[in-house]
Design an enzyme around this catalytic site. Structure first.
Site, PDB file in Angstrom:
ATOM      1  N   CYS A 114       0.808  -1.221   0.000  1.00 34.69           N
ATOM      2  CA  CYS A 114       0.000   0.000   0.000  1.00 34.69           C
ATOM      3  C   CYS A 114       0.844   1.275   0.000  1.00 34.69           C
ATOM      4  CB  CYS A 114      -0.947   0.004   1.196  1.00 34.69           C
ATOM      5  SG  CYS A 114      -2.146  -1.343   1.179  1.00 34.69           S
ATOM      6  N   HIS A 254      -3.622   7.172   1.961  1.00 38.75           N
ATOM      7  CA  HIS A 254      -3.987   5.874   1.397  1.00 38.75           C
ATOM      8  C   HIS A 254      -5.397   5.535   1.875  1.00 38.75           C
ATOM      9  CE1 HIS A 254      -4.361   1.710   0.560  1.00 38.75           C
ATOM     10  NE2 HIS A 254      -4.033   1.300   1.766  1.00 38.75           N
ATOM     11  N   ASN A 284     -10.508   0.117  -1.723  1.00 36.98           N
ATOM     12  CA  ASN A 284      -9.082   0.105  -1.397  1.00 36.98           C
ATOM     13  C   ASN A 284      -8.318  -0.668  -2.478  1.00 36.98           C
ATOM     14  OD1 ASN A 284      -6.515  -0.419  -0.407  1.00 36.98           O
ATOM     15  ND2 ASN A 284      -7.184  -1.118   1.600  1.00 36.98           N
TER      16      ASN A 284
END
Length: 327
Positions: A114, A254, A284
Site C-alpha cells: 500500500c 492511502h 481500497n
C-alpha cells in the site's frame, strides 16, 4: 544541484465493472450496511476476465501523459508500483512503457504494497533531479483476483484501479517533494499477506488455494499500527519541510479504511474538509489509491499553484511513509 521534480500530469483508470456492497454482503451473509459502517466503502470496481494489470496501468499513464503535454520521447523512467503484476517474471513495467510509446525510458516494478506509490515517488524524484529528465510513476493493482471470498476482513475492502503522475524538472524551490519520511516494522510482517506463491512457499509444492489469496490476520492490530505509522511519518515529513499541518491544503491518505485515515487526520489536527476521500466509491486498491485520489480531486477541484499536499500510506510488511509536496 538545485533541480526539483514537479508534478505536471495526473491520471487514473478503473475497470468497467462496478460492484456495490449489496452483492458482497449477500455472498458473505452480512446485514445490509455492514460494510459501509465499518469501512466507509459503498462500491468498488473489479476487473473483467479480459482485463490485465498492464492494460489498466497504461490507461492511467496515458491520461497523465496527455495532461502533461510533453513529448513521450522525453520520459526517462517508468516506475510501476504494484502487488499484482501480470506475471511473476518478467516485470510488467517494460510492457507498460511499450504500450505508452515510451521509446527511451527505463522501466521497473516496485513491490511496496500500500505504500508503494510514496516510495516510487521518492525514487522518481531522485531520478528527475539527477538526470534532468521527466519520469512517470504509475501505481496499479488488480486485487479482486487475490481476494479470499470466504474471509470477511479482506473480501469487503479490496478493489482494482490505477493512478499515474508525471514528474518533470523544475527550479522553483517551492515545487516537488519538500519533505519525506519512511518506516518499516518487520515485527508485524505476517499481519497482511499472501502466504504462498513466493520462493518460501512456491506453487510447485502442494498448497491450498486459499494460501494464494490475501489474508488479514488481525484487523485491530493493523488499524492501530497503520494509524501510528501514518501519523508519525506525516509529522516527520512536515518537520523536514519546515511546515505545520495547518499549512497543508489537502491531505491525501492511502484509502485503506475510512476509520484509519479519519483517525490519522484527527491526530494531525487536519479538519475533515481538507482530507481527500475516494474510498466510498472506489474502495481500497492498495498503492493505487493515492494517485487515483490525486487525479480525482484535481478533476473535481483543480489543485492551485502554491498548494501544499500531504500524502501518507501504510500497509503490508509493515511498510509506510509520507511526502509533503509543493504544487
Amino acid at each position: 544541484m538545485n533541480r526539483r521534480a514537479r508534478i505536471i500530469g495526473l491520471g487514473h483508470h478503473v475497470p468497467a465493472r462496478k460492484v456495490g456492497n449489496a452483492e458482497i454482503e449477500e455472498q458473505l451473509g452480512l446485514d445490509p450496511g455492514w460494510i459501509e459502517g465499518r469501512t466507509g466503502i459503498r462500491s468498488r470496481f473489479w476487473a473483467e476476465p479480459g482485463d490485465t494489470l498492464s492494460g489498466l496501468a497504461a490507461k492511467a499513464g496515458d491520461m497523465a501523459l496527455e495532461a502533461a503535454g510533453i513529448d513521450r520521447k522525453e520520459i526517462g523512467l517508468l516506475l510501476l508500483a504494484t502487488s499484482t503484476p501480470d506475471h511473476l517474471l518478467p516485470p510488467s513495467a517494460p510492457l507498460v512503457a511499450h504500450r505508452l510509446g515510451l521509446e527511451r525510458a527505463g522501466g521497473v516494478d516496485l513491490a511496496g504494497a500500500c505504500a508503494g506509490f510514496v516510495y516510487a515517488m521518492s525514487f522518481a524524484d531522485g531520478f528527475v533531479r539527477l538526470n534532468n529528465k521527466p519520469a512517470i510513476v504509475i501505481a496499479a493493482n488488480i486485487l479482486s483476483r487475490r481476494i479470499n471470498p470466504a474471509e470477511r476482513a479482506s473480501a469487503v475492502l479490496f478493489a482494482d484501479a490505477a493512478g499515474a503522475v508525471v514528474l518533470a524538472p523544475a527550479i522553483d524551490p517551492g515545487l516537488g517533494i519538500l519533505g519525506s519520511s519512511f518506516a518499516a516494522d518487520g515485527s508485524a510482517y505476517g499481519l497482511i499477506q499472501i502466504p504462498a506463491g513466493g520462493s518460501n512457499r512456491p506453487f510447485a509444492q502442494a498448497i491450498d488455494i486459499a494460501e494464494t489469496r490475501m489474508t488479514i490476520a488481525n484487523g485491530r492490530e493493523v488499524f492501530a499500527k497503520a494509524v501510528e505509522m501514518m501519523s508519525r511519518c506525516s509529522l516527520e515529513a512536515l518537520a523536514a519541510a519546515g511546515m505545520a499541518s495547518s499549512d497543508v491544503a489537502r491531505f491525501v491518505p492511502h484509502q485503506a479504511n475510512a476509520r484509519i485515515f479519519n483517525a490519522v487526520g484527527k491526530s494531525l489536527g487536519i479538519e475533515d474538509e481538507r482530507i481527500v476521500k475516494t474510498i466510498a466509491d472506489y474502495g481500497n486498491s492498495s498503492a493505487a489509491t493515492i494517485p487515483l485520489s490525486l487525479s480525482i480531486t484535481h478533476r473535481d477541484k483543480p489543485i492551485r499553484r502554491g498548494e501544499k499536499l500531504l500524502l501518507a500510506a501504510a500497509g503490508a510488511g509493515l511498510t509506510g511513509g509520507a511526502l509533503v509536496i509543493g504544487m
